[in-house]
Design an enzyme around this catalytic site. Structure first.
Site, PDB file in Angstrom:
ATOM      1  N   GLU A  46      30.336  -3.327  19.137  1.00 36.01           N
ATOM      2  CA  GLU A  46      31.168  -2.267  18.550  1.00 36.01           C
ATOM      3  C   GLU A  46      30.299  -1.472  17.586  1.00 36.01           C
ATOM      4  O   GLU A  46      29.185  -1.893  17.240  1.00 36.01           O
ATOM      5  CB  GLU A  46      32.371  -2.852  17.818  1.00 36.01           C
ATOM      6  CG  GLU A  46      32.003  -3.647  16.575  1.00 36.01           C
ATOM      7  CD  GLU A  46      33.207  -4.068  15.753  1.00 36.01           C
ATOM      8  OE1 GLU A  46      34.127  -3.248  15.603  1.00 36.01           O
ATOM      9  OE2 GLU A  46      33.215  -5.209  15.279  1.00 36.01           O
ATOM     10  N   ASN A 366      42.845  -5.968  20.143  1.00 32.33           N
ATOM     11  CA  ASN A 366      41.846  -6.796  19.457  1.00 32.33           C
ATOM     12  C   ASN A 366      42.512  -7.501  18.294  1.00 32.33           C
ATOM     13  O   ASN A 366      43.140  -6.858  17.449  1.00 32.33           O
ATOM     14  CB  ASN A 366      40.693  -5.941  18.921  1.00 32.33           C
ATOM     15  CG  ASN A 366      39.687  -6.782  18.141  1.00 32.33           C
ATOM     16  OD1 ASN A 366      39.071  -7.693  18.692  1.00 32.33           O
ATOM     17  ND2 ASN A 366      39.549  -6.510  16.848  1.00 32.33           N
ATOM     18  N   GLU A 367      42.390  -8.793  18.252  1.00 32.79           N
ATOM     19  CA  GLU A 367      42.892  -9.603  17.135  1.00 32.79           C
ATOM     20  C   GLU A 367      44.311  -9.201  16.736  1.00 32.79           C
ATOM     21  O   GLU A 367      44.603  -8.957  15.556  1.00 32.79           O
ATOM     22  CB  GLU A 367      41.933  -9.512  15.941  1.00 32.79           C
ATOM     23  CG  GLU A 367      40.580 -10.133  16.247  1.00 32.79           C
ATOM     24  CD  GLU A 367      39.669 -10.300  15.035  1.00 32.79           C
ATOM     25  OE1 GLU A 367      39.896  -9.609  14.025  1.00 32.79           O
ATOM     26  OE2 GLU A 367      38.726 -11.121  15.117  1.00 32.79           O
TER      27      GLU A 367
END
Ligand code: AHR
Length: 648
Positions: A46, A366-367
């Site tokens: 990322e 994500n998460e």
């Protein structure tokens, strides 16, 4: 009954070690305990720590479109030699287009041949100058009436006294036009203490935007990658690339998400966006470039799609509100895999890649365990249904793993795969390496350890107090990492993929947001941390079969795999103690050939590599001779060993 005889092979290496003292490592080669997932080792990435801008993405000009700062042109300054005079400002009234919504106005009031004035860019912590190298500079420019040029583009020393490479552009007009100029350095000493300048030798007013400078890139691809960094990644032989994040997928707010459609097309159409790690991304490394990057590594993409939750807590309600985001994800999958006749597949073809990219795994969000509204269960289900309806062959991943409480996980459907993130201390990983995955249901979803990394210190990666610490992990952390990898390898039928995070860090002052990180670099140099070397050793010595392996009465951790084609046995041994550890390998079900190779990584626990000491801790290779019945091997103190042994 399985072949019972234990082949005890004594290695000459361990001749001084009394056999009886060595604890036993038992490996059963009579039948594989499972198949090693073919995608086991991969990369997570990322935009963090200047991973792309100022990192892998080879652009050298910082703030090339003048969008990084609202009031003044950050990272730019005026240049005026010997009495010449110039001023710079941002001019939103002279924008190239909606994406390049401002420009740099350079007003030269006094200049003459030998007394130029202009503007300088400091680069991402310097402009790297290498000998005999061809750089490609380009910019959009227009001028006020009366000025037609010339403009000199140059790479020069920070004080302007040494010019490393130079070129000229003429015939500026009053309308925007893009100019290209090649700059070639001579046999200079490499340095990053350099800047890029655009100057003129006469008065005039000029506007610039999208000022760009590329060094040679990997395979000379346009808008491409820094070759030394990409080579480090290729050397790890990753099988997948998980992108675009991480938090970078989500953004702080919904508007700051990785909005992939805005990352396509000509650079002059990409405005970039505010990333969650405190700086703007140019989006020069956009969706298409991520895909090319994976392809360059011979890896397949693991595509994370935005799932309607952003870091500061905003979320999109499941149901009709979520539909546009789901459509966006379906379009994105079409861009990656669709035929050239499809709407988004045709755009991919127009960008130079008519063939579909490989895609088997899509991750939703994500998460999302951070979404305390509890909406992920339904959001995931809605994405899952839509993706499966249109692309039934795709495997869909949830971002909440089994390490989270039951009520945070996806319950209304069973995800194909769940992504678990483990940032742990070395001690926690040493414990986890003794059976963390034993309790997992083999009939449940597969596991993707999408982010993991061991810490020598308590977990506080973004704590300002940790800023003085090394940006990359030390040998002790590599021990924790290696221990955790033995656990994942022993369970490589269940754990189908994993990737250390974060992958990249620009180690220049102020460039990083997190520690530790796997690979460090500045404008000129790059190095792998001990953890990098440990992962590379493990990933490049892996077979296709898991063998049952266990260690008794020792702190040593073990995993064993076999390559069924070459009949190679790989034994990974991790010694977390301060003393050399002799172990006796007891192999059943196969016989060994007499010679093999040992690859070791060891050192003082505090040892690490750094930008000024690139190779303090690196693997060593030694031949193992005299392998015969009864094998005792001594693992170095605080060390990792990979034994590569041939089977008869
Ligand atoms: O790897 C750094 C960050 O850690 C990632 O962006 C996020 O997914 C995790 O919390």
């Amino acid at each position: 009954m399985k072949r019972a005889c234990l082949l005890a092979v004594a290695l000459t290496l361990a001749a001084t070690v009394p056999r009886a003292a060595a604890p036993t490592i038992t490996i059963d080669a009579s039948a594989p305990a499972g198949r090693v997932s073919p995608l086991l080792y991969g990369l997570m990435t990322e935009e963090i720590n200047h991973s792309y801008d100022g990192g892998l993405y080879a652009e050298l000009i910082r703030n090339r479109a003048f969008l990084d700062d609202g009031t003044s042109p950050a990272h730019w300054s005026t240049v005026h030699r010997d009495g010449a005079a110039a001023a710079i400002s941002l001019d939103p009234t002279q924008a190239l287009n909606a994406a390049m919504a401002t420009s740099l106005r350079l007003e030269v009031t006094q200049a003459s041949p030998g007394h130029q004035a202009g503007v300088a860019n400091e680069g991402y912590w310097g402009i790297p100058v290498r000998p005999n190298t061809r750089y490609r500079a380009s910019f959009f420019a227009k001028a006020a009436p009366g000025f037609t040029g010339p403009i000199t583009a140059a790479i020069e020393s920070e004080d302007g006294k040494t010019v490393y490479a130079t070129g000229r552009v003429t015939r500026l007009t009053q309308t925007w036009k893009q100019y290209d100029v090649a700059l070639t350095s001579s046999a200079v000493e490499p340095t990053a203490r350099a800047r890029f300048v655009l100057t003129t030798d006469r008065p005039g007013t000029i506007w610039f935007t999208l000022v760009s400078l590329f060094p040679p890139t990997y395979r000379n691809q346009a808008n491409g990658f820094r070759p030394d960094l990409l080579q480090m990644l290729i050397d790890m032989r990753p099988k997948f690339l998980r992108f675009p994040g991480g938090n970078y997928l989500e953004g702080d707010q919904i508007a700051d998400r990785f909005d992939w459609k805005k990352t396509l097309g000509p650079l002059s159409e990409r405005a970039g966006h505010m990333a969650p790690w405190g700086y703007r991304s140019t989006d020069g490394l956009g969706l298409h470039e991520f895909l090319l990057w994976a392809e360059d590594m011979n890896a397949e993409p693991v595509l994370a799609v935005y799932a309607g939750y952003s870091l500061k807590g905003a979320y999109v309600k499941p149901g009709p509100d979520l539909e546009p985001y789901i459509q966006d994800a379906l379009d994105e999958i079409e861009y990656v895999t669709g035929p050239t006749a499809s709407r988004w597949g045709s755009l991919r073809a127009r960008a130079g890649h008519p063939a579909p990219f490989k895609l088997a795994y899509v991750e939703v969000g994500n998460e999302d365990f951070f979404d305390r509204s509890g909406s992920y269960d339904q959001r995931f289900a809605q994405f899952n249904t839509a993706i499966k309806a249109r692309y039934p062959h795709l495997q869909v991943m949830s971002t909440v793993g089994f390490e989270h409480p039951e009520n945070q996980r996806v319950r209304s459907v069973t995800p194909d795969v769940v992504d678990e993130h483990y940032y742990r201390t070395v001690e926690a990983f040493l414990n986890a390496a003794r059976g963390h995955y034993d309790k997992y249901d083999r009939k449940g979803p597969k596991i993707f350890v999408g982010e993991w990394g061991a810490y020598e210190t308590p977990f506080e990666p973004w704590n300002p107090r940790s800023r003085g610490e090394a940006p990359t992990p030390n040998m002790r952390a590599a021990i924790g990492d290696a221990a955790w990898m033995t656990e994942m390898e022993r369970n490589a039928d269940l754990v189908i993929m994993h990737g250390y995070a974060p992958l990249l860090v620009n180690v220049s002052p102020g460039a990083r947001q997190w520690r530790p990180n796997l690979i460090g670099y500045d404008a000129l140099r790059v190095y792998g941390s001990p953890s990098y070397h440990a992962i590379k050793l493990f990933a490049t010595h892996l077979g296709d079969e898991i063998l049952k392996a266990s260690a008794t009465e020792t702190d040593v951790l073990v995993s064993a795999t076999r390559d069924s084609r070459s009949r190679t046995l790989y034994v990974k041994l991790v010694n977390p103690t301060a003393a050399a550890a002799p172990v006796q390998l007891a192999l059943s079900g196969a016989a060994l050939r007499p010679s093999g190779t040992a690859l070791t990584l060891a050192g003082d626990p505090r040892d690490t590599n750094s930008i000024d000491d690139l190779e303090r801790v690196v693997p060593r290779t030694s031949q193992v001779t005299g392998v015969k019945s009864g094998l005792t091997y001594t693992i170095p103190a605080n060390g990792i060993a990979v034994l590569e042994l041939s089977l008869q």
